[in-house]
Every structure is written in structure tokens, then in C-alpha cells.
Scaffold this motif. Structure first.
Motif, PDB file in Angstrom:
ATOM      1  N   SER A  72      52.736  42.608 -68.082  1.00 39.45           N
ATOM      2  CA  SER A  72      53.633  42.401 -66.948  1.00 39.45           C
ATOM      3  C   SER A  72      54.024  43.736 -66.338  1.00 39.45           C
ATOM      4  CB  SER A  72      54.896  41.665 -67.409  1.00 39.45           C
ATOM      5  OG  SER A  72      55.753  42.561 -68.107  1.00 39.45           O
ATOM      6  N   HIS A 127      58.114  45.459 -70.968  1.00 36.14           N
ATOM      7  CA  HIS A 127      56.826  44.863 -70.609  1.00 36.14           C
ATOM      8  C   HIS A 127      56.625  43.614 -71.458  1.00 36.14           C
ATOM      9  CE1 HIS A 127      55.189  47.821 -67.906  1.00 36.14           C
ATOM     10  NE2 HIS A 127      55.359  48.802 -68.765  1.00 36.14           N
ATOM     11  N   ARG A 136      53.554  41.499 -72.943  1.00 38.00           N
ATOM     12  CA  ARG A 136      52.118  41.679 -73.164  1.00 38.00           C
ATOM     13  C   ARG A 136      51.520  40.414 -73.778  1.00 38.00           C
ATOM     14  NH1 ARG A 136      48.676  46.400 -74.635  1.00 38.00           N
ATOM     15  NH2 ARG A 136      46.922  45.646 -75.868  1.00 38.00           N
ATOM     16  N   TRP A 181      52.434  35.966 -76.993  1.00 38.56           N
ATOM     17  CA  TRP A 181      53.006  37.029 -76.174  1.00 38.56           C
ATOM     18  C   TRP A 181      54.020  37.828 -76.988  1.00 38.56           C
ATOM     19  CZ3 TRP A 181      58.320  37.001 -75.206  1.00 38.56           C
ATOM     20  CH2 TRP A 181      58.989  35.832 -75.574  1.00 38.56           C
ATOM     21  N   PHE A 225      51.136  39.926 -63.353  1.00 40.91           N
ATOM     22  CA  PHE A 225      50.562  40.499 -64.565  1.00 40.91           C
ATOM     23  C   PHE A 225      49.247  41.189 -64.202  1.00 40.91           C
ATOM     24  CE2 PHE A 225      53.630  37.834 -66.500  1.00 40.91           C
ATOM     25  CZ  PHE A 225      53.784  38.236 -67.822  1.00 40.91           C
TER      26      PHE A 225
END
Length: 216
Positions: free
Chosen positions: A73, A186, A188, A97, A212
Motif C-alpha cells: 500500500s 504500509h 503488505r 496481509w 496498492f
């Protein structure tokens, strides 16, 4: 007469052959020999030796149809990160995530310059030395010809140092940001499938037109 005998002989020969072929005359030692074909037997498939295997081409095709990709992101502030984490927890598979907090300190410099030439730079250094200003260092190459009066880890410290210098008679000093601080989060996703990417597309309004991007 001869024709009748010939027909009778052919009939008896056929009967004899049929009995011989069926093994009915085996008691008298009259039977056909068993035919063995070892080469043909060796070529027969043995079911017990068969094993299921997955064709590599099928695996590659499946990967092309449903590839995965690492996605990251944009850097999110605290409020936006909390919203995205809540959406991810509700709509993405568990464990797919992770949140990555980022806290990289910045760097600021108290700077004087640029001066038109080395003579002007030397004159300013002498003025600062008379005011007993310390430290006085050469500024980084991209800020030459100029002087650094100190480096700081946050803007507040740099501003406080500038106020002190001004109180001591230093004029024309300024604060320069050498490296901005980076703070945020962030999100991920190491293996984003097509299904996950579709869910991420639904989150675009929350990301405020950001998206993203592939992991670097």
C-alpha cells in the motif's frame, strides 16, 4: 461316386480339426501347442505400477490463470491505516496481509549561504568565530559555498538552535531539510491472488485515489 467320397473326406477333416483345436483329442496326445508371447506380455500395462502425477504444464497453466503478486500500500497515516486494517481484517484471508510501521527520522541543518565566492565564505566564518559560534563546518557539497552551524534530528531542535543563534547576533541563518522524516504504515500482501486484488479494488475510495503497487 468320387465326388461323394471327396465331400465326405472334407467333412470329416473339418470335424477332426474342430475337435483338435478345442483340445477334445488331448487324451490321445492330439492338441494344439500353447502359444506364448513374452514380448507382448512385457508390454502390458501393470495397474499396480501406475502412479498419479500432476503435469507440470497444467501447473504452469494454473499459475497463469491465477498468478500471485506481492503488493504494498502507499504510506498511510495513523487514521487511514486503522481504516484499511479494519477492511483487510474483514475482507481478506487471515494471514494474507501484514502492517509494517515506518518511522524513519529526518535530518535538518542550520545553514548559512550560498556565498558568491570563497572570499565571502571566509569572511563570514571569521564573523561567526568572533561571536564564538560553534560548531562551524563546511556545508555539504550541494550547498557550497556555505556553512553549517549544526545538524538536528527533528525540526523543533533546529528551530530552537536558530532562535539561540539569532539571539547571539547571527543573521541570515536558515533551516534546511536534508532528509524529511517518514512516518506511517504500509500494508503488505506477499501473495495477492486475483480474488484478493478484486477486494483491494473495492477499497480504492478509502485510499483516496491511491492504489496498492508491486513490492519493490
Amino acid at each position: 461316386m468320387k465326388l461323394r467320397l471327396l465331400v465326405l473326406a472334407l467333412f470329416l477333416a473339418n470335424v477332426f480339426y474342430a475337435l483338435w483345436a478345442q483340445g477334445a483329442l488331448a487324451a490321445w496326445g492330439l492338441q494344439p501347442k500353447a502359444v506364448h508371447e513374452p514380448q507382448w506380455l512385457a508390454q502390458q500395462l501393470q495397474p499396480q505400477a501406475l502412479a498419479l502425477r500432476q503435469d507440470s504444464k497444467l501447473r504452469q497453466q494454473a499459475q497463469r490463470l491465477n498468478p500471485t503478486q506481492c503488493l504494498l500500500s502507499p504510506l498511510l497515516d495513523t487514521a487511514l491505516a486503522q481504516k484499511m486494517e479494519a477492511l483487510a481484517a474483514s475482507n481478506l484471508p487471515a494471514g494474507s496481509w501484514q502492517s509494517l510501521p515506518i518511522n524513519t527520522p529526518g535530518q535538518w541543518m542550520l545553514y548559512m549561504g550560498r556565498y558568491p565566492n570563497e572570499a565571502a565564505l571566509a569572511k563570514k566564518r571569521q564573523e561567526l568565530e568572533r561571536l564564538r559560534i560553534s560548531p562551524i563546518e563546511a556545508a555539504p557539497t550541494e550547498y557550497q559555498p556555505g556553512l553549517s552551524l549544526g545538524y538536528f534530528d527533528n525540526a523543533e531542535q533546529a528551530q530552537a538552535a536558530l532562535s539561540q543563534m539569532q539571539a547571539r547576533g547571527v543573521r541570515n541563518a536558515q533551516i534546511v531539510t536534508l532528509k524529511a522524516a517518514v512516518q506511517g504504515v504500509h500494508i503488505r500482501i506477499d501473495q495477492a491472488t486475483e480474488a484478493i486484488r478484486l477486494e483491494l479494488a473495492k477499497m480504492r475510495p478509502v485510499l483516496q485515489a491511491q492504489e496498492f503497487a508491486p513490492c519493490s
